[in-house]
Each structure stands twice: as structure tokens, then as C-alpha cells.
Design a protein around this motif. Structure first.
Motif, PDB file in Angstrom:
ATOM      1  N   LEU A 221       0.812  -1.215   0.000  1.00 32.59           N
ATOM      2  CA  LEU A 221       0.000   0.000   0.000  1.00 32.59           C
ATOM      3  C   LEU A 221       0.845   1.265   0.000  1.00 32.59           C
ATOM      4  CD1 LEU A 221      -2.769  -1.079   2.542  1.00 32.59           C
ATOM      5  CD2 LEU A 221      -2.725  -1.342   0.046  1.00 32.59           C
ATOM      6  N   GLY A 222       2.158   1.132  -0.104  1.00 33.28           N
ATOM      7  CA  GLY A 222       3.031   2.304  -0.148  1.00 33.28           C
ATOM      8  C   GLY A 222       3.656   2.619   1.192  1.00 33.28           C
ATOM      9  N   ASP A 223       4.754   3.391   1.135  1.00 34.30           N
ATOM     10  CA  ASP A 223       5.488   3.743   2.346  1.00 34.30           C
ATOM     11  C   ASP A 223       4.851   4.887   3.121  1.00 34.30           C
ATOM     12  OD1 ASP A 223       7.271   1.844   1.551  1.00 34.30           O
ATOM     13  OD2 ASP A 223       8.771   3.246   0.809  1.00 34.30           O
ATOM     14  N   GLY A 224       4.048   5.687   2.448  1.00 32.39           N
ATOM     15  CA  GLY A 224       3.445   6.807   3.149  1.00 32.39           C
ATOM     16  C   GLY A 224       3.228   7.989   2.235  1.00 32.39           C
ATOM     17  N   ARG A 225       2.892   9.091   2.845  1.00 29.29           N
ATOM     18  CA  ARG A 225       2.503  10.278   2.079  1.00 29.29           C
ATOM     19  C   ARG A 225       3.646  10.842   1.256  1.00 29.29           C
ATOM     20  NH1 ARG A 225      -0.157  15.897   4.491  1.00 29.29           N
ATOM     21  NH2 ARG A 225      -0.185  17.001   2.512  1.00 29.29           N
ATOM     22  N   TYR A 226       4.891  10.677   1.732  1.00 28.81           N
ATOM     23  CA  TYR A 226       6.016  11.342   1.082  1.00 28.81           C
ATOM     24  C   TYR A 226       6.836  10.396   0.203  1.00 28.81           C
ATOM     25  CZ  TYR A 226       4.613  15.048   4.171  1.00 28.81           C
ATOM     26  OH  TYR A 226       3.874  16.012   4.810  1.00 28.81           O
ATOM     27  N   THR A 303      12.746  -4.879   8.342  1.00 34.08           N
ATOM     28  CA  THR A 303      11.629  -5.018   7.414  1.00 34.08           C
ATOM     29  C   THR A 303      10.324  -4.861   8.162  1.00 34.08           C
ATOM     30  OG1 THR A 303      12.899  -6.535   6.015  1.00 34.08           O
ATOM     31  CG2 THR A 303      10.526  -6.515   5.717  1.00 34.08           C
ATOM     32  N   VAL A 304       9.425  -4.044   7.634  1.00 36.59           N
ATOM     33  CA  VAL A 304       8.127  -3.813   8.269  1.00 36.59           C
ATOM     34  C   VAL A 304       7.048  -3.912   7.193  1.00 36.59           C
ATOM     35  CG1 VAL A 304       9.041  -2.354  10.115  1.00 36.59           C
ATOM     36  CG2 VAL A 304       8.332  -1.317   7.941  1.00 36.59           C
ATOM     37  N   SER A 305       5.805  -3.851   7.623  1.00 33.91           N
ATOM     38  CA  SER A 305       4.667  -3.895   6.709  1.00 33.91           C
ATOM     39  C   SER A 305       3.733  -2.737   7.057  1.00 33.91           C
ATOM     40  CB  SER A 305       3.926  -5.229   6.822  1.00 33.91           C
ATOM     41  OG  SER A 305       4.780  -6.315   6.530  1.00 33.91           O
ATOM     42  N   ASN A 306       3.668  -1.760   6.165  1.00 33.56           N
ATOM     43  CA  ASN A 306       2.883  -0.552   6.424  1.00 33.56           C
ATOM     44  C   ASN A 306       1.501  -0.661   5.791  1.00 33.56           C
ATOM     45  OD1 ASN A 306       2.232   2.150   7.118  1.00 33.56           O
ATOM     46  ND2 ASN A 306       2.786   2.801   5.044  1.00 33.56           N
ATOM     47  N   ARG A 307       0.463  -0.452   6.597  1.00 29.94           N
ATOM     48  CA  ARG A 307      -0.906  -0.552   6.092  1.00 29.94           C
ATOM     49  C   ARG A 307      -1.581   0.809   5.917  1.00 29.94           C
ATOM     50  NH1 ARG A 307      -4.836   0.151   9.415  1.00 29.94           N
ATOM     51  NH2 ARG A 307      -6.222  -1.248   8.275  1.00 29.94           N
ATOM     52  N   LEU A 308      -0.836   1.903   6.130  1.00 28.70           N
ATOM     53  CA  LEU A 308      -1.397   3.244   5.972  1.00 28.70           C
ATOM     54  C   LEU A 308      -0.794   3.920   4.742  1.00 28.70           C
ATOM     55  CD1 LEU A 308      -1.553   4.837   9.533  1.00 28.70           C
ATOM     56  CD2 LEU A 308      -3.443   4.115   8.105  1.00 28.70           C
ATOM     57  N   PRO A 309      -1.528   4.031   3.649  1.00 31.32           N
ATOM     58  CA  PRO A 309      -0.977   4.682   2.456  1.00 31.32           C
ATOM     59  C   PRO A 309      -0.545   6.126   2.699  1.00 31.32           C
ATOM     60  CG  PRO A 309      -3.006   3.507   1.926  1.00 31.32           C
ATOM     61  CD  PRO A 309      -2.890   3.520   3.417  1.00 31.32           C
ATOM     62  N   ASP A 310      -1.163   6.800   3.681  1.00 32.92           N
ATOM     63  CA  ASP A 310      -0.795   8.187   3.973  1.00 32.92           C
ATOM     64  C   ASP A 310      -0.057   8.309   5.297  1.00 32.92           C
ATOM     65  OD1 ASP A 310      -2.932   7.537   5.554  1.00 32.92           O
ATOM     66  OD2 ASP A 310      -4.009   9.430   5.243  1.00 32.92           O
ATOM     67  N   SER A 311       0.693   7.276   5.662  1.00 32.12           N
ATOM     68  CA  SER A 311       1.512   7.357   6.868  1.00 32.12           C
ATOM     69  C   SER A 311       2.401   8.594   6.804  1.00 32.12           C
ATOM     70  CB  SER A 311       2.371   6.091   6.988  1.00 32.12           C
ATOM     71  OG  SER A 311       3.230   6.178   8.106  1.00 32.12           O
TER      72      SER A 311
END
Length: 865
Positions: A221-226, A303-311
Motif C-alpha cells: 500500500l506504499g510507504d506513506g505520504r512522502y 523489514t516492516v509492513s505498512n498498512r497506511l498509504p498516507d503514513s
């Protein structure tokens, strides 16, 4: 009663003045500790003459050890610990075990140019500290250990961290510096000092740094907002302008203005342990956490798993500080301070690192948050766009004096601090939910048919959301005085007294939307509807279309207390100081504004600190210094963050209320230990230093919170009496060595250096399942079908670590005004857990990871004098 408040505020606003700070790490060309001047008692003194446990870092020490963020200072300082659960932008400190919990005020005051950092508003960590870019162009950084409530602005129980910027000088000078390294590290820094006149000097500086994240995200879902730059990335700008104006020969005005903006994807925890099985009812337990660990196992530990596209983790902070120093006579100096600053923060973060993928969606094909469930994440409230928004005004007046014979030194003062909200700020928190868009409450209740089938890895989303908005005002006022008298040439007596008044007032709205029913009810605070003015209860229903029109709850909490210092110093010879002191520390009470029902207000905490110390330095064949201090803290009404939950769930297994937390005055604790620092120069060019801190903490008494009638909460997670205080490191050892080659000046000075840091294991949180009789611990079945209770003693303990940092410095390259530095941090790629999320009772544990090995190259060009 408000007359004294107004008097203090007006008096403190009349002038604006200066106060400095201390220093530990000496530069390679310094002689001994006798050369270091500090202001730990708000007057200039030699470090070895100050009866305070102080660790000091010069700018050179900070640069050589690649300390780019204030959180990195904790690595090198025994007794100092950092909590950056909400990312490097939102760091807070603890000293000697005095930890700050979320929704409380800081135990350690962070001061820049003698002014405390602007507050945060309390929705999440933010403010109350020094963000990215605070560590450039400094005179030094000083860490004062123990209560400093007599002389320093805001009262705190742990200590103070003082950042002293370089003042404008009489020389036209400056430098330009560039940094590159792995993870696409790029940085630039520049400072220009301009003496426009003998009586008017200006210093300008700025820094920009960016670096890709060290946490590899394998979520889809992507690393985040930036952007897809990894988690834990850096990207900040900071600017500083200083002016010194000598208005008359006896009157100096000093102004400092700072601005910082930082934006990153934030950092999230990694699941480090999971427990698979089937509970006694045939429901799978922990299978999804095991599946996530398996997906991450093919990669490195970071290694992590990010579930917030706008982290994201974003801050914007600015502050103007004005100080005036008036030399009223040969024996009296008047100093004043005026400061105004604003802090704004945005935080979207997964707090536990869960990425529970819908089993009907093949890994790597997920496209939205509705396909991934997590344990809990926090998100900016869409009605405000900010998680923190606060302004802070500080006014202080100080008068210092010395008797004609020089035997009596005294100072008196008045302090005021007013922190106002910049509108409302808040968060929305989703628990056990898969959300497409939390802003529009698109977090559907979904349980796949196979979820309750025995042994099947199912998928769940309870669609549970809490909405929170608040605005908080802090008011703090104090008067103080302290004096030291030389009884003899060797014996000095010191006494100080301070009285402080504090008040917190909060307007809070906490809401629980019912997504299926199209309505919401009031959350933990049960208050008055903003629109109708009628009293409401937790069962009153409001339409979602007017979700933030109701449920206001306004509360205030006041506290006041005297604090004091009584000390005795003995100097049998010039370079030997022995001291003993008794200090009373105090931290204000407040409101845990998003806690359940009656657990919101909490009382002030206080500590009696007894400390003895010795400071010595010597010249001769092997010059050096040795400082040691021992302390005992008797701590009462300690403010602890305790988890509360609903263990009597609905028939379908869902909780009637999401997990929450409360601040509770736990009773009493003891904190005792010692700290020692040794610096040696065994031969020309060689410097060796060692620092060790030992801390033993013990909870002596605990008091569980009570819940209001009808509250859905029924269980609180308490540490055990006899346990250590959470996040108190019992052992920290730092060994450093630097050798400068004997080369001619035409070549320059080449220095090899290294630092080894050992941190002993410590308890981060209480174990959720230490024994088979602990409430809430799951009953599972082994391979033969025999039931057993899952226990995991020690699950809340952070393991010990060993970190090695190396650096190579070449100053005045080829005799030119150019310096080059090559640095490598965490050379052995040690996996460091910064904290633990202990959720054995829910099938997993997660941890926030420190940085892996990193390297960089820095070049600096200096010009002018």
C-alpha cells in the motif's frame, strides 16, 4: 488568588534576558575539565565547580559522532533515555527512570537558548522537545540530571537538557558544509557571522538534510505520504537568525529566531514474535501474525509492513526568543526573557505494526486498506488536519547579585508560561479494522465466513473507530530564590526555594461512530451537547452528519507545590569538589483527556532526591578528570500510563469498547543508582573516556483506577509491586577513544575515533501473560488437542545491545580551512529494540527498531577568522 498570577506575568514581561548551559565532550585540543565553562546554576562556572551531575557535549563531539538528531544524544549519556515511539520528530526524554507517558507533561525540560521548548497539546507526543535540525552551530549541549525545579523555568522531576546556540561574534566568519552517505543521505549546512558594527552583530544559519528510510516496507500500500522512500526517512529544513545589540555599555539585547519544518513517512514497529494455535473454542489465535512474520522473514531484520498509504510524521515549529541583560552595578545583574513559539504536528502511524492480509487476496495484490486489518492506528482528525497545534509564551525576570566580599551569591526571579491551543486538534483511531478511508469512516464491519472455523486463518474487521478532538490551555507561574554562602574558603552552603502554580484546562470531544447504524455516541468524556446545551450520556445518539457538534466535556486540573534545594559543597583543594544535596522535585497534575470516564484527572507527582558527588581533575603525566555521583529518589504519586480494556465481550467475540489507557498516580517508587565519568590523556594525541550509569528502580505501591458505573471497561493492566519502573535502563556503559596522528600543520590534524555503547536489558512494559492465572491470557490447544494457557514471562523486556560507532576526521586538510569526516554508525549492524509492544494476550509482540549500519562523508569549508 489571580492577582499574583498577573503580577508575575507583568513583571516577567518587563525585561528579556540570557541564561546558558553545561558541556561534557571536550574537543581534541582542550586541556582538561577545568577549561569547560557551564551555566547549570544560571551563572557561569567551571564544570568541575558545579555541584550538579552534568554531561556536556561540544559541537565537535556531536559532529564527530554523527549525532544528527537529539534522540542520538541518549546513546552517549548514562542516565538519559529517549522515547520516540511516534518518530524522531516527536522525541521526549527520561533521566534516571523518570519517564514521560503519553498525555502527561514532560519529566525532562528541553531548553534552547535558556527557553523551554513549546508545548504540544497532548493528543499524541509532540512538542516539549527539540526536533530535527536543533543540533547545528551550538556552543554545547548540557544534560542536567535530577530535579532542576528551583532555578529552571518549567518544573520537572527528571532533569533538563540545555541547547546553547553560538552567539554572534566580532569576526566576519562562517562555514559551508555538505554531507553525503548511504540511504541517499544528502545534507547541506551554512553559517554566516556578520559584525555590522562594534555594537551590532548578526549570525545567520540554516540546514537541510534528507535520507531514505532504513525500514524496508514490504506492504503493497506504499510507504506513506512522502513517497516510496522507506519508513524512518528524513527530510527537514531549519533556519536560525541571531542578533546581539549592545544598547549601552551595560545593556545587551540578544534575539534568536528559529524555524523548522520536517516531513517523513514516520516509523512503525515490526512484529518480532507471534503465537499460532487454536483456542479452546476452536477459533484460530495469532495465525495472521505468524503469516506476517513469514512474509517478512525473507528480508533483513529492518523489514516492516505498512498498512497506511498516507503514513506521515510532520512538524512545523517556530520560536522567537528575546533576552536583555542589564549590568545594574558591579554586584547586581538583571536578566529578562520573552519568548513566543508555535508548534504544529501531523501524525498518521500504525502503532503496533500489524499487517493482517485478507486471505482471499493473494499477497502483493492488495490495493486498498479495506483488505488489510491492523491492531490499532492513529490518524489526523479530518476536521482539524492537525494532531498537535499549540502556542507557548514565556516570560521570566531574574536578578543576580554578589556581596562586596564575594562570599554570598544570590538570585531571585519570577516565571510565567502560558500555552494556548491554536484551534482544535485531534486524532481518529481505528482498532481491529480494515479501512478504505478513515476520514469518511469507510471502515466496514467484515468477518469472512471462515474466520470462526477451527484452524483456519480467517480475516476480520470490526470497523471500530474513536474520534477525538481537543483544545488545551496550560498556565504556569512561579517565584524562586537561591543563595550560596562561603562559610569558609573551602565550605559552601546553598539553599533555594521555589513555589509553582499550574493549571490545565481542556475542552475535549471523544466519539464512537456506529457505522452500521449511521449514528455516533459520546465516548469516554460524558458531557454537554454543544448545540442543545442538554446533558448527554454515553447512550445518547447523534447523527453522523453532525458528528462534531456534540459531546463536549470541559475539565480543569490545578496543582501547586513548593520545591527546594539544600546543599553543601566542600573543596579541600582547587581541583577537588565534594558535594551533598537534598532536592524536592515536582511535576504538575493534569488531565488524561482521552481516557475512560472517571480516570481522566490525575494528581501531581513529587520526588525527594538525595545526591552526593565528587568531581576531580588533575594535570601531570596523565592529565584527566573523574566525576562520580550517587543518588536516591523517593518518588510518590508517580504518573503511570496503564492499559484498560473490555474483557467481557459481546457474544460474537467483539469488544463492547476498544482498548484504551489511563494515567494513574500509582503510589510510590524508589529510584537509586550512580553515574561515573572518566577522561584521560595518557600520551600526546590520545584521549580515552568512559562513562557508566547504574539505575535500580522499584515500584513500592500501586493503586488501580476505578471505573464509573456502566463503564464498558472492566480490566486494567497493572505492573507488579516490586517490578522496576518501565523504560528505566539499569546499565549503560560508553567507552570512547580518539587518537590524533603527530603530523605537521601543513598536513592537518588526522584523528581516528570510536565509541562502543553497551545498554543492558530493561523492562519496557509489563508482561501481559506472565503466568497461567493472569486474566485475559488465552487458552490454546497443543498438537494433541490438550488445552494449555499461553504464558510468556519476560515478554515486555528489551534485550541488551552493543553498538559500535567509528569516525575518521581530517581537520585543516593540507593546511587549508577545510575539514573532512568519514563516519560509520552501528558498524556491526546490531538489531536494537527501542521499545516493546507486548501483546502476547492477542497473539503477537512488536518492537520499534533502531537504525542499522550507516555511513557518511562530511566536508566543511571555513572562512574568516
Amino acid at each position: 488568588m489571580k492577582l499574583h498570577h498577573r503580577t508575575i506575568l507583568l513583571t516577567a514581561s518587563a525585561l528579556s534576558g540570557f541564561a546558558a548551559a553545561p558541556a561534557m565532550g571536550q574537543s581534541a585540543d582542550q586541556g582538561s575539565a577545568n577549561d569547560i565553562i557551564v551555566t547549570a546554576q544560571r551563572i557561569e562556572q567551571r564544570l568541575q565547580d558545579v555541584p550538579v551531575s552534568v554531561t556536556v557535549f561540544s559541537q565537535e563531539t556531536i559532529d564527530n559522532n554523527a549525532v544528527s538528531n537529539i534522540k542520538d544524544l541518549a546513546q552517549y549519556t548514562p542516565g538519559l533515555q529517549v522515547n520516540n515511539r511516534y518518530g524522531a520528530d516527536s522525541t521526549n526524554f527520561s533521566i534516571r527512570g523518570f519517564t514521560q507517558e503519553q498525555r502527561t507533561t514532560a519529566t525532562v525540560g528541553v531548553y534552547f537558548a535558556d527557553v523551554v521548548a513549546p508545548r504540544g497539546s497532548g493528543a499524541s507526543f509532540g512538542g516539549d522537545g527539540a526536533g530535527p535540525g536543533a543540533l547545528f552551530d551550538l556552543q554545547n549541549v548540557q544534560v542536567l540530571k535530577g530535579p532542576q525545579g528551583t532555578l529552571f523555568g518549567r518544573n520537572s522531576t527528571g532533569g533538563a537538557v540545555l541547547l546553547v546556540p553560538k552567539k554572534p561574534t566580532d569576526a566576519l566568519e562562517g562555514y559551508v558544509e555538505g554531507t553525503v552517505g548511504d540511504y541517499d543521505l544528502f545534507g547541506v549546512q551554512a553559517v554566516l557571522n556578520i559584525p555590522l558594527a562594534d555594537t551590532f552583530k548578526v549570525r545567520l544559519g540554516g540546514e537541510h538534510k534528507q535520507r531514505d528510510g532504513y525500514l524496508r516496507n514490504i506492504g503493497n500500500l506504499g510507504d506513506g505520504r512522502y513517497g516510496n522512500k522507506g519508513m524512518g526517512n528524513l527530510d527537514y529544513w531549519t533556519f536560525r537568525a541571531s542578533i546581539v545589540a549592545d544598547l549601552t555599555p551595560d545593556l545587551e539585547n540578544y534575539t534568536v529566531a528559529t524555524y523548522t519544518k520536517s516531513k517523513s513517512n514516520g516509523t512503525i514497529p515490526k512484529i518480532i514474535e507471534a503465537f499460532a494455535g487454536v483456542n479452546a473454542s476452536g477459533i484460530p489465535f495469532g495465525d495472521m501474525a505468524v503469516s506476517q512474520m513469514a512474509r517478512e522473514a525473507a528480508y533483513d531484520p529492518w523489514t516492516v509492513s505498512n498498512r497506511l498509504p498516507d503514513s506521515q510524521s510532520t512538524i512545523e515549529q517556530w520560536q522567537i526568543i528575546n533576552k536583555t541583560t542589564w549590568q545594574a552595578s558591579d554586584n547586581i545583574t538583571v536578566k529578562g526573557i520573552l519568548s513566543y513559539g508555535e508548534f504544529r504536528g501531523k501524525t498518521n502511524l500504525d502503532l503496533f505494526g500489524n499487517y493482517f492480509l485478507n486471505p482471499n487476496v493473494p499477497s502483493g495484490t492488495e490495493t486498498s486498506g479495506s483488505q488489510v486489518t491492523g491492531f490499532a492506528f492513529t490518524h489526523i482528525n479530518p476536521y482539524t488536519g492537525l494532531t498537535n497545534a499549540q502556542s507557548t509564551f514565556v516570560g521570566e525576570l531574574q536578578v543576580q547579585g554578589v556581596s562586596t566580599d564575594g562570599r554570598l551569591n544570590w538570585q531571585v526571579g519570577a516565571y510565567s508560561e502560558i500555552s494556548d491551543p491554536l484551534g482544535k486538534s485531534g486524532v481518529q483511531t481505528a482498532t481491529f479494522s480494515a479501512c478504505n478511508d478513515i476520514d469518511s469512516y469507510d471502515c466496514p464491519f467484515t468477518v469472512l465466513p471462515n474466520y470462526f472455523a477451527p484452524g483456519v486463518n480467517g480475516f476480520f474487521s470490526f470497523g471500530s473507530i474513536n474520534g477525538q478532538l481537543s483544545s488545551t490551555k496550560f498556565e504556569d507561574y512561579a517565584v524562586y530564590g537561591q543563595a550560596s554562602y562561603d562559610i569558609t574558603d573551602q565550605l559552601k552552603f546553598t539553599a533555594g526555594l521555589r513555589y509553582t502554580w499550574d493549571k490545565q484546562t481542556t475542552d475535549v470531544q471523544q466519539l464512537r461512530p456506529n457505522l452500521a447504524g449511521g449514528y455516533y455516541t459520546c465516548g469516554a468524556p460524558i458531557g454537554v451537547s454543544n448545540t442543545s446545551g442538554t446533558t448527554v450520556t454515553s447512550a445518547t445518539r447523534f447523527p453522523i452528519s453532525t458528528i462534531y457538534d456534540g459531546c463536549h466535556d470541559i475539565q480543569s486540573k490545578s496543582s501547586k507545590a513548593p520545591t527546594w534545594l539544600i546543599g553543601l559543597d566542600y573543596k579541600p583543594m582547587q581541583d577537588l569538589l565534594i558535594y551533598a544535596k537534598w532536592t524536592r522535585g515536582y511535576r504538575q497534575g493534569g488531565l488524561s483527556i482521552f481516557s475512560p470516564d472517571t480516570t481522566q484527572p490525575y494528581d501531581q507527582e513529587k520526588v525527594n532526591t538525595y545526591e552526593i558527588g565528587l568531581k576531580s581533575s588533575w594535570h601531570g603525566v596523565i592529565p584527566g578528570s573523574f566525576n562520580i555521583s550517587g543518588f536516591y529518589n523517593d518518588f510518590t504519586n508517580q504518573q503511570l500510563l496503564l492499559g484498560v480494556q473490555d474483557l467481557i465481550a459481546n457474544a460474537d467475540g467483539t469488544p463492547t469498547a476498544p482498548p484504551s489507557a489511563s494515567i494513574v498516580n500509582s503510589g510510590s517508587s524508589t529510584l537509586q543508582g550512580f553515574e561515573a565519568e572518566l577522561n584521560l590523556r595518557p600520551f600526546e594525541g590520545m584521549r580515552i573516556s568512559a562513562a557508566y550509569g547504574y539505575l535500580k528502580t522499584k515500584i513500592k505501591e500501586l493503586t488501580a483506577p476505578t471505573f464509573a458505573p456502566g463503564s464498558p471497561y472492566d480490566t486494567v493492566t497493572l505492573p507488579n509491586v516490586g517490578d522496576p519502573i518501565p523504560n528505566a535502563q539499569p546499565h549503560k556503559l560508553t567507552l570512547s577513544a580518539n587518537y590524533t596522528l603527530p603530523l605537521p600543520e601543513s598536513v592537518g590534524a588526522i584523528t581516528f575515533g570510536g565509541t562502543w555503547i553497551y545498554t543492558g536489558k530493561f523492562r519496557s512494559v509489563a508482561d501481559s501473560c506472565p503466568t497461567a492465572t493472569t486474566p485475559g491470557c488465552p487458552t490454546l490447544r497443543d498438537s494433541s488437542g490438550t488445552p494449555y494457557v499461553l504464558t510468556n514471562p519476560g515478554a515486555g523486556i528489551v534485550p541488551s545491545t552493543n553498538v559500535l560507532n567509528l569516525n575518521l576526521n581530517w581537520n585543516n586538510v593540507g593546511g587549508m580551512p577545510v575539514d573532512a569526516t568519514l563516519f560509520v554508525t552501528n558498524v556491526t549492524k546490531e538489531v536494537v529494540y527501542l521499545n516493546i509492544n507486548e501483546n502476547t494476550s492477542r497473539g503477537f509482540r512488536s518492537a520499534l527498531l533502531g537504525e542499522p549500519r550507516m555511513w557518511g562523508l562530511r566536508l566543511k569549508y571555513r572562512f574568516g577568522q
